[in-house]
Write a protein that holds these residues in place. Structure first.
Motif, PDB file in Angstrom:
ATOM      1  N   ILE A   1       2.050   0.860   9.457  1.00 24.15           N
ATOM      2  CA  ILE A   1       1.216  -0.286   9.092  1.00 24.15           C
ATOM      3  C   ILE A   1      -0.053   0.242   8.433  1.00 24.15           C
ATOM      4  CG2 ILE A   1      -0.123  -2.222   9.986  1.00 24.15           C
ATOM      5  CD1 ILE A   1       1.931  -2.433  12.250  1.00 24.15           C
ATOM      6  N   PRO A   2      -0.435  -0.269   7.284  1.00 15.95           N
ATOM      7  CA  PRO A   2      -1.603   0.264   6.583  1.00 15.95           C
ATOM      8  C   PRO A   2      -2.914  -0.098   7.264  1.00 15.95           C
ATOM      9  CG  PRO A   2      -0.733  -1.635   5.417  1.00 15.95           C
ATOM     10  CD  PRO A   2       0.246  -1.326   6.507  1.00 15.95           C
ATOM     11  N   THR A   3      -3.908   0.737   7.045  1.00 18.70           N
ATOM     12  CA  THR A   3      -5.256   0.459   7.534  1.00 18.70           C
ATOM     13  C   THR A   3      -5.944  -0.532   6.601  1.00 18.70           C
ATOM     14  OG1 THR A   3      -6.249   2.242   6.248  1.00 18.70           O
ATOM     15  CG2 THR A   3      -5.395   2.812   8.445  1.00 18.70           C
ATOM     16  N   VAL A   4      -7.099  -1.014   7.048  1.00 19.03           N
ATOM     17  CA  VAL A   4      -7.891  -1.900   6.196  1.00 19.03           C
ATOM     18  C   VAL A   4      -8.295  -1.169   4.920  1.00 19.03           C
ATOM     19  CG1 VAL A   4     -10.078  -3.146   5.998  1.00 19.03           C
ATOM     20  CG2 VAL A   4      -8.708  -3.342   8.087  1.00 19.03           C
ATOM     21  N   ALA A   5      -8.736   0.087   5.061  1.00 17.76           N
ATOM     22  CA  ALA A   5      -9.155   0.858   3.884  1.00 17.76           C
ATOM     23  C   ALA A   5      -8.010   1.020   2.900  1.00 17.76           C
ATOM     24  CB  ALA A   5      -9.691   2.218   4.319  1.00 17.76           C
ATOM     25  N   GLU A   6      -6.802   1.240   3.398  1.00 15.23           N
ATOM     26  CA  GLU A   6      -5.648   1.390   2.509  1.00 15.23           C
ATOM     27  C   GLU A   6      -5.322   0.070   1.822  1.00 15.23           C
ATOM     28  OE1 GLU A   6      -3.338   5.039   4.822  1.00 15.23           O
ATOM     29  OE2 GLU A   6      -3.154   2.967   5.541  1.00 15.23           O
ATOM     30  N   ASN A   7      -5.491  -1.032   2.516  1.00 18.60           N
ATOM     31  CA  ASN A   7      -5.291  -2.328   1.879  1.00 18.60           C
ATOM     32  C   ASN A   7      -6.304  -2.562   0.770  1.00 18.60           C
ATOM     33  OD1 ASN A   7      -3.155  -4.265   2.918  1.00 18.60           O
ATOM     34  ND2 ASN A   7      -3.963  -3.513   4.861  1.00 18.60           N
TER      35      ASN A   7
ATOM     36  N   THR B   1       0.824  -1.201   0.000  1.00 20.32           N
ATOM     37  CA  THR B   1       0.000   0.000   0.000  1.00 20.32           C
ATOM     38  C   THR B   1       0.862   1.256   0.000  1.00 20.32           C
ATOM     39  OG1 THR B   1      -0.099   0.408   2.382  1.00 20.32           O
ATOM     40  CG2 THR B   1      -1.569  -1.298   1.499  1.00 20.32           C
ATOM     41  N   ALA B   2       0.201   2.388  -0.218  1.00 15.25           N
ATOM     42  CA  ALA B   2       0.909   3.671  -0.218  1.00 15.25           C
ATOM     43  C   ALA B   2       1.433   4.042   1.162  1.00 15.25           C
ATOM     44  CB  ALA B   2      -0.020   4.774  -0.725  1.00 15.25           C
ATOM     45  N   ALA B   3       0.973   3.343   2.201  1.00 16.43           N
ATOM     46  CA  ALA B   3       1.406   3.660   3.567  1.00 16.43           C
ATOM     47  C   ALA B   3       2.667   2.909   3.982  1.00 16.43           C
ATOM     48  CB  ALA B   3       0.279   3.340   4.548  1.00 16.43           C
ATOM     49  N   GLU B   4       3.162   1.988   3.129  1.00 14.36           N
ATOM     50  CA  GLU B   4       4.225   1.067   3.542  1.00 14.36           C
ATOM     51  C   GLU B   4       5.485   1.762   4.046  1.00 14.36           C
ATOM     52  OE1 GLU B   4       3.790  -2.165   3.684  1.00 14.36           O
ATOM     53  OE2 GLU B   4       1.882  -2.263   2.629  1.00 14.36           O
TER      54      GLU B   4
END
Length: 473
Positions: free
Chosen positions: A299-305, A292-295
């Motif tokens: 740790i990414p959120t469910v929405a980001e996944n 994800t863009a948060a990597e």
């Protein structure tokens, strides 16, 4: 004794789930790339919500239950203590929770249309495999080499014994009507800076190990590296070797979105994710593990996944449509299996991987014996891996084109195939620069969309690259 948890709702005993391998095969036949997150939460309700969101995504998905670090190393006491103290873990403590809790997490979500895989990272996965089977799951991943060398100091011989027992245990799920599935992590060793020939060889060898220990449904992994053309060639080599050495098995290839230092800008992360999806489609892979863009930050959120899953699915569909011939006639439409893998230049990756695989197989017909012997003799040698059972004589570097190449092969049997380059000695600064190559390239492409920075995987790729003069054939 198990950790205190919220009471689990009453659910009937889990029935045998649909086959993980059959689900992926059906999606591939329909021309759809299966996309998958690496999701894992310690709270059962959060884990269930994550699986439900993955299933509901606008994509062809499978679920993931990623385990926590304590479970990975077998420290159930620490996992129980953390749960009792209300301390969140970095994954789902499958072994610590009562089986009824995990069944309640899966109930009504996991079925023939949404299989779930357990991911863990353990060199001693016997208790993990036993727990997932009790919960009604039958798909997991790893390997005796890939979940040993990078993650600790467990002796390789011990890891091999642990994995042999675990494979035999998983294979017995067939007694209850399931077809268990195991994915090798061998094509992802160290995440980056491991030349593709060795990654391909390790992926094939672990798949052969699984088959020797009773598994009939396997997947072979390969992690996106630093150069799209080199990755395409590696995936073609992986497919060729699987076709040659795994006859009669249900197998598919799974690509991992880049596992190294990730782009820091959302645009750069998106481009790299989309590149990996296009790579999977072009090379005929059946499944993609996304990032994800948060990597780069947390740790990414469910929405980001979910956003990453859907972005990868859109990129895969666009690549498939671009590569398919125009529709004609009364039955016009996408071919059932999608576009055929595109031909690529041969710079010797298949020959390199084949030589490594054959050298290991010649040591013993039993891979449980052959793999430790291969590392002891230096026939397999992972660069920059500090495990005591790794020879640590091989070295790699990025050439000026961004391709991974050997600067030293140690005792690996690659004479006449690989000509190690006379690369400058890699300093700590040079290593950091190499590790950040993909991050910087992707962020630059996102910030400057001019042709000079356009990603190579966007449908405007240069002609196939010929072999470098110093690369063996």
């Amino acid at each position: 004794m198990t950790a205190p948890v919220h009471p689990a709702p009453a659910v009937p005993p889990a029935s045998p789930p649909g086959s993980f391998g059959a689900f992926v095969a059906a999606a591939r036949h329909a021309g759809r790339l299966v996309v998958q997150p690496r999701m894992g939460m310690s709270d059962p309700r959060a884990m269930r919500a994550g699986l439900a969101a993955t299933r509901a995504a606008d994509a062809t998905t499978v679920g993931t239950v990623t385990l926590d670090s304590y479970t990975r190393v077998g420290d159930q006491t620490a996992a129980r203590r953390a749960l009792a103290d209300g301390v969140p873990l970095n994954g789902y403590p499958l072994v610590t929770y009562d089986t009824a809790v995990t069944r309640s997490v899966l109930h009504g979500i996991q079925d023939h249309d949404f299989p779930v895989q357990v991911r863990h990272g353990s060199a001693a996965p016997q208790s993990i495999v036993a727990a997932l089977l009790r919960a009604g799951l039958d798909a997991t991943e790893g390997g005796p080499v890939s979940y040993c060398l990078p993650y600790g100091r467990t002796p390789l011989t011990e890891s091999v014994e642990n994995w042999a027992r675990s494979c035999a245990l998983l294979a017995r799920a067939r007694d209850h009507g399931a077809e268990p599935h195991m994915e090798t992590f061998g094509g992802c060793m160290m995440g980056q800076l491991c030349p593709p020939g060795l990654l391909v060889a390790l992926s094939v060898l672990e798949a052969l190990f699984f088959a020797q220990h009773g598994l009939r449904s396997v997947s072979l992994s390969y992690a996106q590296q630093t150069d799209p053309g080199q990755d395409e060639e590696a995936l073609h080599a992986l497919r060729r070797l699987a076709e040659e050495l795994l006859p009669g098995l249900d197998w598919h290839i799974v690509v991992y979105t880049y596992m190294g230092v990730y782009p820091r800008t959302p645009g750069g992360a998106r481009l790299l994710l989309e590149d990996s999806a296009r790579l999977a489609v072009r090379t005929g892979a059946a499944r993609l593990i996304v990032k994800t863009a948060a990597e780069a930050h947390r740790i990414p959120t469910v929405a980001e996944n979910v956003a990453a899953l859907e972005a990868a699915a859109r990129a895969a569909e666009a690549e498939r449509d671009r590569a398919l011939p125009p529709a004609t006639g009364p039955t016009a439409g996408p071919a059932a299996t999608g576009p055929a893998p595109m031909p690529v230049a041969d710079t010797g990756i298949h020959a390199e991987a084949s030589a490594l695989v054959q050298a290991v197989l010649e040591l013993s017909p039993d891979l449980g014996r052959a793999l430790p012997r291969a590392f002891a003799r230096g026939y397999l040698d992972v660069p920059y891996c500090l495990h005591p059972d790794n020879a640590q004589r091989s070295r790699s570097y990025l050439d000026t084109d961004g391709r991974l190449r050997w600067s030293a092969v140690g005792r690996m049997p690659l004479g006449g195939i690989v000509a190690p380059a006379r690369a400058p000695r890699l300093t700590s600064g040079g290593l950091l620069t190499a590790l950040r190559h993909v991050e910087r390239r992707s962020d630059a492409a996102a910030l400057d969309p001019s042709p000079a920075h356009r990603p190579l995987d966007d449908g405007h790729r240069p002609p196939a690259r010929a072999a470098h003069p110093e690369e063996g054939r």
